[in-house]
Design an enzyme around this catalytic site. Structure first.
Site, PDB file in Angstrom:
ATOM      1  N   TYR A  10      43.190  -0.090  20.564  1.00 23.69           N
ATOM      2  CA  TYR A  10      44.701  -0.490  19.812  1.00 23.69           C
ATOM      3  C   TYR A  10      44.444  -0.754  18.267  1.00 23.69           C
ATOM      4  O   TYR A  10      45.584  -0.143  17.568  1.00 23.69           O
ATOM      5  CB  TYR A  10      44.406  -2.431  20.464  1.00 23.69           C
ATOM      6  N   ASP A  50      48.793  -0.052  34.042  1.00 23.67           N
ATOM      7  CA  ASP A  50      48.780  -0.769  33.058  1.00 23.67           C
ATOM      8  C   ASP A  50      46.916  -1.181  33.617  1.00 23.67           C
ATOM      9  O   ASP A  50      47.299  -2.778  33.637  1.00 23.67           O
ATOM     10  CB  ASP A  50      49.146  -1.781  32.296  1.00 23.67           C
TER      11      ASP A  50
HETATM   12 ZN    ZN Z   1      49.050  -2.764  26.364  1.00 27.20          ZN
END
Ligand code: ZN
Length: 373
Positions: free
Chosen positions: A131, A280
Site C-alpha cells: 500500500y 483479492d
Molecule cells: Zn486492495
C-alpha cells in the site's frame, strides 16, 4: 508424460468445438480433431473428456498469498493461502502481493511463498511494494527487483484514494511508475503498477493526473476494486474507453457484484479486452472475514449462468485479457500448441472437474489429487 485429453469441448477461450488436447510434459503439444491420436503408441495416459469443456486455467493477478489484514490489530492478521484452495478455484497462475501491512509481512516472505507454490505446479509471480510509500522491495530498489528477480513483474497494490494510503503526490506516483517502467523494459517484463482504489473522494483522479502530466504509458497501470462503488465504476468505464485497463474484484457484495458489472460492460458495447477480474483473496474484507479465492471462479460462473454471458466472453476476463496485460500471452491465458498446459476442465453446469497446472493434474472429479512428478 504424454497425455491426451480426449474429446473436450474447447474454449481457447474462443470457442473451437470438440477437440483432442495432446499434452507433452508441461506444454500443450497440439490441439487436434477428435480421434487423431486414437491409436498412438506413445500415449502414457488417455483422459476421457466426453461431455466436458476445457478452458485455459484461470489467472488471478491479486492474491494475498501470505495473508493480508492487520487493520484491526494483530489478531486480524491472516495466514498463508493453501495451494489446495487455489487448485479448487481453477486458478493455475497467480500474482502474490502484500497489502496494508508491509511491516510484519515482507517481500522476502512473499517470495518464499511464491516459490513454494511453484513447487506444486502453480505458476506464481509477485508484485514488489505494498500500500505504502516508500515501497517495500527485495533488493532495496523496485528497479532492481524487476530486473533481477524473475518472479517480480510489477508493483502493488499501491493504494490511492484511501485513508490507509500514504496519500502519494503526483510526482511520487510518477517516480515509482517510471522505475517500474524502466525495470520492466530492462527485465523483459510487463512492468505493471497495480493500483488499489479505496473509497476516497478522487477515485481515479490521481492516476489521471499522472497520465496527463507525464509520458508514462497508460497500459502499465491496472487500477483494481473499480466495482466497489457505483461512481467509481462509472469513472472506470470512462477510463477504460480511452485506453485504460480496469480490474474488477470478485466477491463484491456492497458495491457492484462482478456479474452485474460484467453485464453492464457487455451491454455498453465497449471494447472489453482491457477488462479483467481478480479475487483479492486471502485478505480481510470490509465486512470481516477472509476473502476466498473460489469467489473468482464463482463470479465467472455467475456471469454465465445468471446473466447469460457467453462462456468465451466471461472467461476472457480471467485468462486471455490478464495474460496480455501481464505480458504472459500466449504462454498463458490460452489453449494452443506451445502454451503451458494449464487447463481447467468443467462439466456442463460449469463446475470444475479437473485441473492441470503445467501438465500436472491437481484436481480430479472436483477433488485435489497429488500426482507423481
Ligand atoms: Zn486492495
Amino acid at each position: 508424460m504424454i497425455a491426451l485429453l480426449k474429446n473436450a469441448e474447447c474454449y481457447c477461450p474462443h470457442y473451437s468445438g470438440p477437440k483432442d488436447i495432446l499434452i507433452a510434459e508441461d506444454k500443450i503439444e497440439s490441439i487436434d480433431p477428435v480421434g487423431r491420436w486414437e491409436n498412438c503408441p506413445f500415449l502414457d495416459r488417455i483422459i476421457d473428456c466426453d461431455g466436458l469443456k476445457a478452458f485455459p486455467g484461470l489467472i488471478d493477478q491479486h492474491v494475498h498469498i501470505v495473508g493480508g489484514g492487520g487493520e484491526q490489530g494483530f489478531a486480524s492478521r491472516i495466514g498463508d493461502i493453501a495451494a489446495d484452495d487455489i487448485f479448487l478455484s481453477g486458478v493455475t497462475t497467480l500474482v502474490g502481493l502484500l497489502g496494508f501491512d508491509s511491516c510484519t509481512k515482507d517481500p522476502a516472505n512473499l517470495f518464499a511463498k511464491a516459490r513454494s507454490l511453484q513447487e506444486t505446479g502453480l505458476t506464481a509471480y509477485l508484485y514488489s511494494g505494498s500500500y505504502a510509500f516508500p515501497m517495500a522491495s527485495l533488493t532495496q530498489s523496485i528497479l532492481r527487483d524487476l530486473i533481477l528477480v524473475d518472479e517480480v513483474i510489477g508493483v502493488g497494490e499501491v493504494a490511492i484514494a484511501d485513508h490507509r494510503s500514504s496519500q502519494p503526490s503526483v510526482s511520487e506516483l510518477a517516480e515509482l511508475a517510471s522505475a517500474v517502467h524502466a525495470g520492466g523494459m530492462i527485465g523483459g517484463k510487463a512492468g505493471v503498477v497495480h493500483i488499489h482504489l479505496g473509497e476516497g473522494k478522487r477515485g481515479l483522479g490521481l492516476l489521471r493526473d499522472v497520465l496527463d502530466q507525464t509520458d508514462l504509458p497508460m497500459e502499465m497501470f491496472v487500477p483494481t476494486h473499480v466495482n466497489r462503488q457505483r461512481e467509481l465504476f462509472t469513472q472506470a468505464m470512462e477510463y477504460c474507453k480511452v485506453g485504460g485497463n480496469i480490474d474488477l474484484t470478485a466477491g463484491e457484495t456492497h458495491g457492484i457484484p462482478v456479474p452485474d458489472a460484467v453485464e453492464t460492460l457487455v451491454n455498453s458495447g465497449m471494447d472489453l479486452s482491457r477488462v479483467t477480474v481478480s479475487s483479492d483473496s486471502n485478505g480481510s474484507i470490509p465486512t470481516g472475514g477472509v476473502g476466498k479465492i473460489q469467489e473468482l471462479f464463482d463470479d465467472i460462473r455467475g456471469c454465465i449462468l445468471e446473466k447469460g454471458i457467453r462462456p468465451e466472453t466471461a472467461f476472457r476476463f480471467v485468462t486471455e485479457n490478464v495474460a496480455k496485460i501481464l505480458k504472459l500471452y500466449p504462454r498463458k491465458g490460452t489453449l494452443r500448441a506451445g502454451a503451458d498446459a494449464d487447463i481447467a476442465v468443467l462439466d456442463c453446469g460449469y463446475h470444475l472437474r479437473k485441473l492441470f497446472c503445467r501438465g500436472r493434474q491437481t484436481v480430479e472429479d472436483g477433488h485435489v489429487v497429488r500426482s507423481e512428478e
